[in-house]
Design a protein around this motif. Structure first.
Motif, PDB file in Angstrom:
ATOM      1  N   MET A 140       0.804  -1.226   0.000  1.00 45.61           N
ATOM      2  CA  MET A 140       0.000   0.000   0.000  1.00 45.61           C
ATOM      3  C   MET A 140       0.835   1.273   0.000  1.00 45.61           C
ATOM      4  N   MET A 141       2.090   1.201  -0.451  1.00 48.92           N
ATOM      5  CA  MET A 141       2.961   2.364  -0.360  1.00 48.92           C
ATOM      6  C   MET A 141       2.409   3.553  -1.129  1.00 48.92           C
ATOM      7  N   ASP A 142       1.890   3.334  -2.322  1.00 52.22           N
ATOM      8  CA  ASP A 142       1.308   4.436  -3.088  1.00 52.22           C
ATOM      9  C   ASP A 142       0.194   5.107  -2.309  1.00 52.22           C
ATOM     10  N   SER A 143      -0.683   4.306  -1.742  1.00 58.17           N
ATOM     11  CA  SER A 143      -1.826   4.845  -1.026  1.00 58.17           C
ATOM     12  C   SER A 143      -1.400   5.618   0.208  1.00 58.17           C
ATOM     13  N   ILE A 144      -0.387   5.129   0.918  1.00 54.68           N
ATOM     14  CA  ILE A 144       0.091   5.822   2.113  1.00 54.68           C
ATOM     15  C   ILE A 144       0.666   7.186   1.741  1.00 54.68           C
ATOM     16  N   LEU A 145       1.447   7.227   0.679  1.00 51.50           N
ATOM     17  CA  LEU A 145       2.056   8.490   0.246  1.00 51.50           C
ATOM     18  C   LEU A 145       0.986   9.536  -0.042  1.00 51.50           C
ATOM     19  N   TYR A 146       0.003   9.182  -0.856  1.00 50.52           N
ATOM     20  CA  TYR A 146      -1.026  10.151  -1.227  1.00 50.52           C
ATOM     21  C   TYR A 146      -1.999  10.419  -0.081  1.00 50.52           C
ATOM     22  N   SER A 147      -2.243   9.435   0.773  1.00 50.80           N
ATOM     23  CA  SER A 147      -3.120   9.647   1.919  1.00 50.80           C
ATOM     24  C   SER A 147      -2.517  10.662   2.883  1.00 50.80           C
ATOM     25  N   ALA A 148      -1.203  10.568   3.099  1.00 52.66           N
ATOM     26  CA  ALA A 148      -0.533  11.517   3.984  1.00 52.66           C
ATOM     27  C   ALA A 148      -0.639  12.936   3.442  1.00 52.66           C
ATOM     28  N   VAL A 149      -0.439  13.088   2.137  1.00 56.16           N
ATOM     29  CA  VAL A 149      -0.544  14.413   1.522  1.00 56.16           C
ATOM     30  C   VAL A 149      -1.981  14.936   1.624  1.00 56.16           C
ATOM     31  N   ILE A 150      -2.946  14.086   1.347  1.00 51.82           N
ATOM     32  CA  ILE A 150      -4.353  14.504   1.403  1.00 51.82           C
ATOM     33  C   ILE A 150      -4.740  14.900   2.815  1.00 51.82           C
ATOM     34  N   ALA A 151      -4.277  14.145   3.806  1.00 55.09           N
ATOM     35  CA  ALA A 151      -4.561  14.503   5.196  1.00 55.09           C
ATOM     36  C   ALA A 151      -3.980  15.876   5.517  1.00 55.09           C
ATOM     37  N   ASP A 175      -3.490   6.187  -5.883  1.00 53.17           N
ATOM     38  CA  ASP A 175      -2.293   6.737  -6.501  1.00 53.17           C
ATOM     39  C   ASP A 175      -2.671   7.442  -7.791  1.00 53.17           C
ATOM     40  N   GLU A 176      -1.665   8.012  -8.489  1.00 48.08           N
ATOM     41  CA  GLU A 176      -1.998   8.833  -9.644  1.00 48.08           C
ATOM     42  C   GLU A 176      -2.510   8.039 -10.832  1.00 48.08           C
ATOM     43  N   THR A 177      -2.299   6.707 -10.828  1.00 45.28           N
ATOM     44  CA  THR A 177      -2.786   5.898 -11.938  1.00 45.28           C
ATOM     45  C   THR A 177      -4.054   5.136 -11.581  1.00 45.28           C
ATOM     46  N   ALA A 178      -4.389   5.080 -10.301  1.00 44.65           N
ATOM     47  CA  ALA A 178      -5.592   4.384  -9.828  1.00 44.65           C
ATOM     48  C   ALA A 178      -5.683   2.971 -10.386  1.00 44.65           C
ATOM     49  N   ASN A 179      -4.606   2.237 -10.278  1.00 44.26           N
ATOM     50  CA  ASN A 179      -4.588   0.855 -10.736  1.00 44.26           C
ATOM     51  C   ASN A 179      -5.166  -0.031  -9.633  1.00 44.26           C
ATOM     52  N   PRO A 180      -6.383  -0.563  -9.810  1.00 45.47           N
ATOM     53  CA  PRO A 180      -7.038  -1.268  -8.712  1.00 45.47           C
ATOM     54  C   PRO A 180      -6.555  -2.698  -8.556  1.00 45.47           C
ATOM     55  N   VAL A 181      -5.997  -3.004  -7.396  1.00 47.35           N
ATOM     56  CA  VAL A 181      -5.608  -4.366  -7.040  1.00 47.35           C
ATOM     57  C   VAL A 181      -6.152  -4.608  -5.647  1.00 47.35           C
ATOM     58  N   TYR A 182      -7.236  -5.378  -5.541  1.00 47.46           N
ATOM     59  CA  TYR A 182      -7.868  -5.549  -4.243  1.00 47.46           C
ATOM     60  C   TYR A 182      -8.723  -6.810  -4.226  1.00 47.46           C
ATOM     61  N   ASP A 183      -9.132  -7.196  -3.036  1.00 45.22           N
ATOM     62  CA  ASP A 183      -9.979  -8.368  -2.841  1.00 45.22           C
ATOM     63  C   ASP A 183     -11.416  -7.979  -3.200  1.00 45.22           C
ATOM     64  N   ARG A 184     -11.835  -8.364  -4.379  1.00 46.05           N
ATOM     65  CA  ARG A 184     -13.153  -7.957  -4.857  1.00 46.05           C
ATOM     66  C   ARG A 184     -14.282  -8.611  -4.066  1.00 46.05           C
ATOM     67  N   GLN A 185     -14.046  -9.808  -3.584  1.00 44.14           N
ATOM     68  CA  GLN A 185     -15.086 -10.476  -2.805  1.00 44.14           C
ATOM     69  C   GLN A 185     -15.343  -9.737  -1.499  1.00 44.14           C
ATOM     70  N   MET A 186     -14.262  -9.367  -0.805  1.00 43.21           N
ATOM     71  CA  MET A 186     -14.434  -8.608   0.438  1.00 43.21           C
ATOM     72  C   MET A 186     -15.016  -7.225   0.145  1.00 43.21           C
ATOM     73  N   ALA A 187     -14.584  -6.594  -0.953  1.00 41.70           N
ATOM     74  CA  ALA A 187     -15.139  -5.289  -1.321  1.00 41.70           C
ATOM     75  C   ALA A 187     -16.650  -5.382  -1.510  1.00 41.70           C
ATOM     76  N   GLN A 188     -17.108  -6.467  -2.125  1.00 46.01           N
ATOM     77  CA  GLN A 188     -18.546  -6.645  -2.326  1.00 46.01           C
ATOM     78  C   GLN A 188     -19.271  -6.832  -0.996  1.00 46.01           C
ATOM     79  N   ARG A 189     -18.656  -7.567  -0.074  1.00 47.32           N
ATOM     80  CA  ARG A 189     -19.274  -7.761   1.240  1.00 47.32           C
ATOM     81  C   ARG A 189     -19.377  -6.432   1.993  1.00 47.32           C
ATOM     82  N   LEU A 190     -18.356  -5.593   1.855  1.00 47.84           N
ATOM     83  CA  LEU A 190     -18.405  -4.268   2.481  1.00 47.84           C
ATOM     84  C   LEU A 190     -19.488  -3.413   1.832  1.00 47.84           C
TER      85      LEU A 190
END
Length: 374
Positions: free
Chosen positions: A224-235, A335-350
């Protein structure tokens, strides 16, 4: 393109291991400079596969091209985007940590998200005298990202367009196309079949007066390094805005509340410890305890949704927050490219429990926040 040009290009791509080694008579002086720079870095790929650098037909003496010289030459030879990519690959892919042992060398590198991520990943192996140099690179990267994103968050979160009042602030984002056309129809030129805009109209913005709480819950696992970098800036950006209160929580199997550092993204990034497992449910329960005004709270979970613990705790916390009317956002990428890599099954449950799931760039995240807070 002539066959000779094609041959030269393939020689640059394949390096000294090309089937047909080229003589200096076939390569220009400029070609050989490119070849040396590329060979110094990408020749390591062959080494990693057990091939010796002594093979091929090139007379290049690699010992004469050191890291500092390579950086200086490559910066001049290649476009900035190409050089930044080569620079980050030198550290991340080929382990050229000799670039990170000298503060002067580190300061000569071009600050970029890729370099910042590499430094954050390696900082535990850096010497103490490198800390200030690392901090400076991180700061430059954060400042550049902030300059890029700040206007999106200010426009989205500070105010919304007020179509009942006109503005003297003539920005494209406030431009009211429909009202402008209606007001200038009398200026239509039938001969030229054009509408002459004599008086463009712009919408004013009204400030949001009631405060919103935004809880950013960020996965700090290694992926999650990309997300942490941009999340810190957004915060950091949102912490500077009126009528927005930011809480920043990072997690793996543990939960760390960095709300006191939310306004300082550099310190946040230097505090994050990448790696470990993932217990999203524990983090969600902690964030739930921070919520005091559910109807004016946005809970944004930034994760790949790869839950390492039993999912019951996570799903239960999300359901309780949804029933309390908390605005629930799940970001699979930030991140700036928004390349989605995630657990789609859990995302659906959420999503079934009431969370809105998306993979967004930071700029689109700003607009999404504005929509749910409107």
């Amino acid at each position: 393109m002539s066959s000779e040009d094609t041959l030269r290009r393939w020689r640059l791509i394949l390096g000294r291991y090309a089937a047909q080694p080229l003589s200096r008579a076939r390569f220009t002086a400029g070609d050989w400079r490119f070849d040396e720079a590329l060979e110094y870095l990408y020749g390591r790929e062959y080494e990693g596969r057990g091939l010796s650098r002594s093979g091929g037909g090139s007379s290049l003496d690699l010992s004469q091209l050191h890291a500092v010289d390579w950086l200086a030459r490559s910066r001049k030879l290649f476009p900035r985007e190409v050089f930044e990519r080569m620079q980050s690959q030198a550290i991340e892919r080929y382990g050229m940590t000799d670039l990170l042992r000298d503060p002067e060398v580190l300061n000569s590198l071009d600050a970029s998200p890729a370099l910042a991520k590499a430094l954050l990943t390696l900082r535990g192996r850096l010497s103490a005298d490198m800390r200030n140099a690392v901090r400076e690179v991180i700061r430059k990267t954060v400042d550049e990202i902030t300059r890029t994103l700040r206007k999106d968050f200010v426009n989205a979160l500070v105010g919304r367009r007020n179509r009942m009042r006109r503005s003297f602030l003539k920005s494209a984002q406030n431009f009211d196309a429909r009202a402008t056309i209606a007001a200038n129809l009398k200026n239509y030129d039938a001969t030229r079949r054009r509408l002459v805009i004599d008086r463009p109209l712009f919408n004013a913005r009204i400030k949001r007066n009631l405060p919103w709480d935004i809880v950013l819950c960020v996965d700090q696992s290694g992926s999650m390094m990309d997300s942490i970098l941009y999340s810190a800036v957004i915060a950091g950006i949102m912490s500077s805005l009126p009528a927005v209160r930011v809480k920043l929580v990072i997690f793996d199997t543990s939960v760390v509340d960095l709300s006191h550092l939310a306004s300082d993204p550099v310190e946040v990034l230097l505090t994050v410890q990448l790696g470990g497992g993932t217990d999203i449910g524990r983090a969600a329960r902690y964030c739930e305890s921070l919520i005091t005004n559910p109807r004016r709270t946005v809970f944004a979970l930034i994760s790949d949704f790869e839950e390492g613990a039993s999912p019951g705790a996570l799903l239960g916390a999300i359901q309780r927050m949804a029933e309390a009317r908390v605005k629930l956002l799940g970001l699979a990428a930030l991140d700036e490219t928004a390349n989605p890599v995630y657990d789609r099954q859990m995302a659906q449950r959420l999503a079934d429990k009431g969370m809105h799931i998306a993979a967004l760039t930071p700029a689109h995240f700003a607009q999404w926040l504005a929509e749910v807070m409107d």
